[in-house]
Scaffold this motif. Structure first.
Motif, mmCIF file in Angstrom:
data_model
loop_
_atom_site.group_PDB
_atom_site.id
_atom_site.type_symbol
_atom_site.label_atom_id
_atom_site.label_comp_id
_atom_site.label_asym_id
_atom_site.label_seq_id
_atom_site.Cartn_x
_atom_site.Cartn_y
_atom_site.Cartn_z
ATOM 1 N N ARG A 16 61.594 -6.839 -20.814
ATOM 2 C CA ARG A 16 61.682 -7.322 -19.221
ATOM 3 C C ARG A 16 60.306 -8.196 -19.098
ATOM 4 O O ARG A 16 59.370 -8.002 -19.592
ATOM 5 C CB ARG A 16 61.219 -5.969 -18.546
ATOM 6 C CG ARG A 16 61.824 -6.164 -17.214
ATOM 7 C CD ARG A 16 62.178 -5.036 -16.223
ATOM 8 N NE ARG A 16 61.031 -4.516 -15.774
ATOM 9 C CZ ARG A 16 60.676 -3.288 -15.854
ATOM 10 N NH1 ARG A 16 61.450 -2.410 -16.230
ATOM 11 N NH2 ARG A 16 59.530 -2.859 -15.239
ATOM 12 N N THR A 28 61.733 -10.107 -11.231
ATOM 13 C CA THR A 28 62.186 -9.817 -12.794
ATOM 14 C C THR A 28 62.893 -11.066 -13.293
ATOM 15 O O THR A 28 64.000 -11.174 -12.743
ATOM 16 C CB THR A 28 63.058 -8.470 -12.666
ATOM 17 O OG1 THR A 28 62.124 -7.427 -11.966
ATOM 18 C CG2 THR A 28 63.255 -8.061 -14.072
ATOM 19 N N ASP A 31 65.619 -9.014 -17.779
ATOM 20 C CA ASP A 31 65.801 -7.582 -17.244
ATOM 21 C C ASP A 31 66.655 -6.823 -18.587
ATOM 22 O O ASP A 31 67.574 -7.040 -18.506
ATOM 23 C CB ASP A 31 66.526 -7.465 -16.079
ATOM 24 C CG ASP A 31 66.423 -5.966 -15.412
ATOM 25 O OD1 ASP A 31 65.834 -5.053 -16.089
ATOM 26 O OD2 ASP A 31 67.455 -5.671 -14.519
#
Lengths: 317, 361
Positions: A16, A28, A31
């Motif tokens: 991540r 993010t 992911d």
């Protein structure tokens, strides 16, 4: 080409990558991404801009921090805090080719310095003579003349500048090269030259490539396996020809249907598929990463998986 | 034999071009030297068609087309030749006042990069409104309604809300739609699209191309596409002009150029596409780099990079040879006296497709 006894060179586990801090600003970019790269192969990573493909590449060369998950190189963890010795080793063994050769070379430095910069940083040469020899060899390897070492970047064309970018990488004698859109800034007639050069070098030096690109025609031509990334998640991964022949995930299908074909008759009657993320119903059944047939992975939930299995000969694993 | 091409031929033969450029020479002054960017290039543009001009950077494709709108940089000028449009010779235009009659109203342009083509300080509604007011002479509510309709036409949902938003609130693809909306708002006859999809992602690219095709029908536009992407060309173009070193070396209908190319440069360009390559084998690549346009070019400009070049290619510039009424190329290979030269493998395959599919019809 593919055998079970392949050596895993790089392993990315549940990676991540995040940018910004705090609840509101945090974004993010990558992911929960996992994949392996085997020694000697060309692994393609395709996606649109903003999908996170470059962030993955940059996380591997340790420019971006991994917020979670691990990256292993030859079985050793290289993400997070690692000993200085290992850090130096990784810097040498994993190198990156950048997209735009017009922007990635120091305009004030001579080619000699540009190519040697990595050597200077790691001091992995005995004397001046050896350094020169290394630079000369690297320039020859990419099809440039050793005399070019005393020139400045502005004296070169785009294709030659990209060759300098590749020489700078080769001089480090890397094992894994991350090529981030290495030809998309080049002219059509020069692209083929650089693609051929990359293939040649791979054969001669046994290099492994992570090839990041958005141009699917190029990816199909040069890679052995391909992963498709969308909004920070890998949605499908398979051997390249298999992926192009039998794409399962709707995003992959949309992406493939959008590649322009240089054939007017086919092109006129072609239908473009448009990907609408709303076609997934993940509220109750979240998707998971599954190997649907050997070496073919897809992100799907139970219900979608049933559909996909029908499209796989022998109905998959 | 060629049913499609005969249809095309009739379409072009019985028509007068709406824009006709003849033997245009464009020069630039750079650091005390003179560069000849366009070397006696000629082009006819027909009403309602989509013409694609392909070539690598520096081939002069942008410069040539920009001269139709008076958008050359200050150090450049049309040295000789004529550009006829509606009885005007655009090549002789000098003042901004003259150009204002043409720009926008007659010929409009969609620029490559939607990030820089829009004014970040004005709402997109205002930016389109400017064009509607100036070129269509509408005012007030009427003008605003036209803007909203155009926004809908270019595929922007919820136009009432989008009208009051700024460029930074739009994604790249949406911004390109706005840029297209502005050029449509001028209600031009000719639309020039300079690499309209290069800065965009593949999936968005396909949508923008579809949009341009739809708009062409609705607004009866004649479109010139400038691009280096042969895939895009195959999708949109009725005719293709291949440019190299400031000249159109081959021009023909899309099928003629793709399936029956004649100029060695067109061969090279098509063969170097990865789509036509065979995996694991080296891709056909063009050696060397384009010629330096500061120097005078002798013979065929592509000869030094052409492994199949004839002796005469280095000495005498080839004229156009006709392959069909719509297809011509500047190469000595088409001269009846020329020896038979085999094209690269990939081109032979393309030719087979041309023959087989046509005869099947």
């Amino acid at each position: 080409m593919v055998s079970k006894s392949r050596e895993v060179l790089l392993e990315v586990k549940n990676l991540r990558v995040e940018f910004g801090e705090g609840k509101k600003k945090k974004f993010t970019a990558v992911d929960d991404v996992s994949f392996n790269i085997y020694r000697g192969e060309t692994f393609g990573l395709v996606g649109e801009s903003g999908s996170g493909k470059t962030s993955i590449g940059r996380a591997i060369v340790r420019i971006n921090k991994a917020a979670d998950g691990q990256i292993l190189f030859k079985g050793e963890i290289i993400s997070g805090n690692i000993p200085k010795q290992l850090d130096r080793e990784i810097t040498r063994k994993i190198q990156m080719i950048f997209q735009d050769p017009m922007a990635s070379l120091n305009e004030r430095a001579k080619v000699d310095y540009i190519v040697s910069e990595g050597l200077y940083n790691l001091k992995n040469y005995k004397n001046e003579e050896e350094r020169r020899a290394k630079v000369e060899q690297a320039l020859r390897d990419v099809g440039l003349l050793p005399e070019f070492a005393s020139r400045f970047p502005h004296e070169f064309s785009g294709g030659q500048r990209q060759r300098i970018g590749i020489a700078r990488v080769l001089v480090m004698e890397p094992e894994l090269i991350i090529a981030d859109e290495p030809i998309s800034a080049l002219d059509v007639s020069i692209r083929a030259q650089v693609l051929n050069l990359l293939s040649d070098l791979q054969k001669k030096k046994g290099l492994t490539y992570l090839f990041i690109a958005h141009d699917l025609a190029v990816v199909r031509f040069i890679t052995d396996r391909t992963a498709v990334i969308h909004k920070g998640k890998i949605v499908e991964l398979a051997e390249t020809e298999r992926l192009f022949e039998n794409p399962l995930h709707p995003y992959t299908r949309a992406l493939l249907s959008a590649i322009p074909i240089p054939n007017p008759r086919l092109e006129r009657n072609r239908k473009i598929e448009i990907y609408d993320p709303a076609c997934h119903d993940y509220s109750k059944n979240p998707p998971f990463w599954v190997e649907i047939e050997p070496e073919h992975f897809v992100l799907a939930n139970e219900k979608e998986l049933e559909e996909y299995r029908k499209k796989v000969p022998g109905h998959g694993i | 034999m060629h049913s499609i091409s005969r249809e095309m031929e009739e379409k072009y033969i019985n028509q007068h071009p709406i824009l006709s450029a003849k033997d245009v020479v464009i020069k630039f002054n750079l650091r005390g030297h003179t560069l000849t960017a366009i070397r006696e290039a000629s082009l006819d543009l027909y009403e309602g068609e989509s013409l694609a001009i392909v070539g690598e950077s520096g081939s002069g494709k942008s410069v040539f087309v920009k001269s139709f709108m008076g958008l050359l940089d200050k150090n450049g000028w049309v040295d000789s030749g004529t550009i006829n449009y509606k009885g005007y010779d655009l090549g002789k235009f000098k003042t901004e006042k003259e150009w204002l009659r043409i720009r926008g109203k007659e010929i409009a342009m969609v620029f490559q990069d939607p990030m820089t083509a829009l004014n970040p300080l004005k709402t997109i509604g205002k930016q389109i409104l400017e064009a509607v007011e100036l070129h269509q002479g509408l005012r007030g509510q009427e003008a605003k309604n036209t803007v909203l309709e155009i926004l809908r036409d270019v595929g922007i949902s919820n136009p009432m809300v989008r009208y009051n938003q700024y460029p930074h609130e739009f994604s790249g693809g949406m911004r390109q739609r706005v840029v297209i909306a502005i050029s449509i708002a001028c209600s031009p006859r000719i639309l020039i699209c300079d690499e309209p999809t290069t800065a965009l992602d593949v999936t968005i690219q396909a949508q923008i191309i579809q949009l341009l095709k739809n708009l062409q029908k609705k607004y009866k536009l004649t479109i010139i596409y400038i691009t280096h992407d042969l895939g895009v060309v195959a999708k949109v173009a009725d005719r293709i002009g291949v440019m190299y070193a400031g000249d159109i070396v081959e021009i023909g209908t899309s099928e003629e150029v793709f399936y029956n190319p004649q100029h060695p440069y067109t061969w090279a360009l098509l063969s170097s596409l990865p789509q036509l390559g065979i995996k694991g084998e080296p891709l056909y690549s063009i050696k060397g780099t384009p010629p330096n346009l500061f120097n005078e070019i002798r013979g065929d400009a592509f000869a030094p990079r052409n492994p199949r070049a004839l002796k005469i290619d280095f000495e005498l510039r080839p004229p156009y040879f006709s392959v069909s009424p719509t297809h011509r190329a500047k190469t000595w290979l088409l001269d009846p006296r020329a020896p038979k030269v085999e094209p690269p493998e990939a081109i032979k395959k393309l030719r087979e497709q041309w023959g087989s599919e046509c005869c099947g019809k």
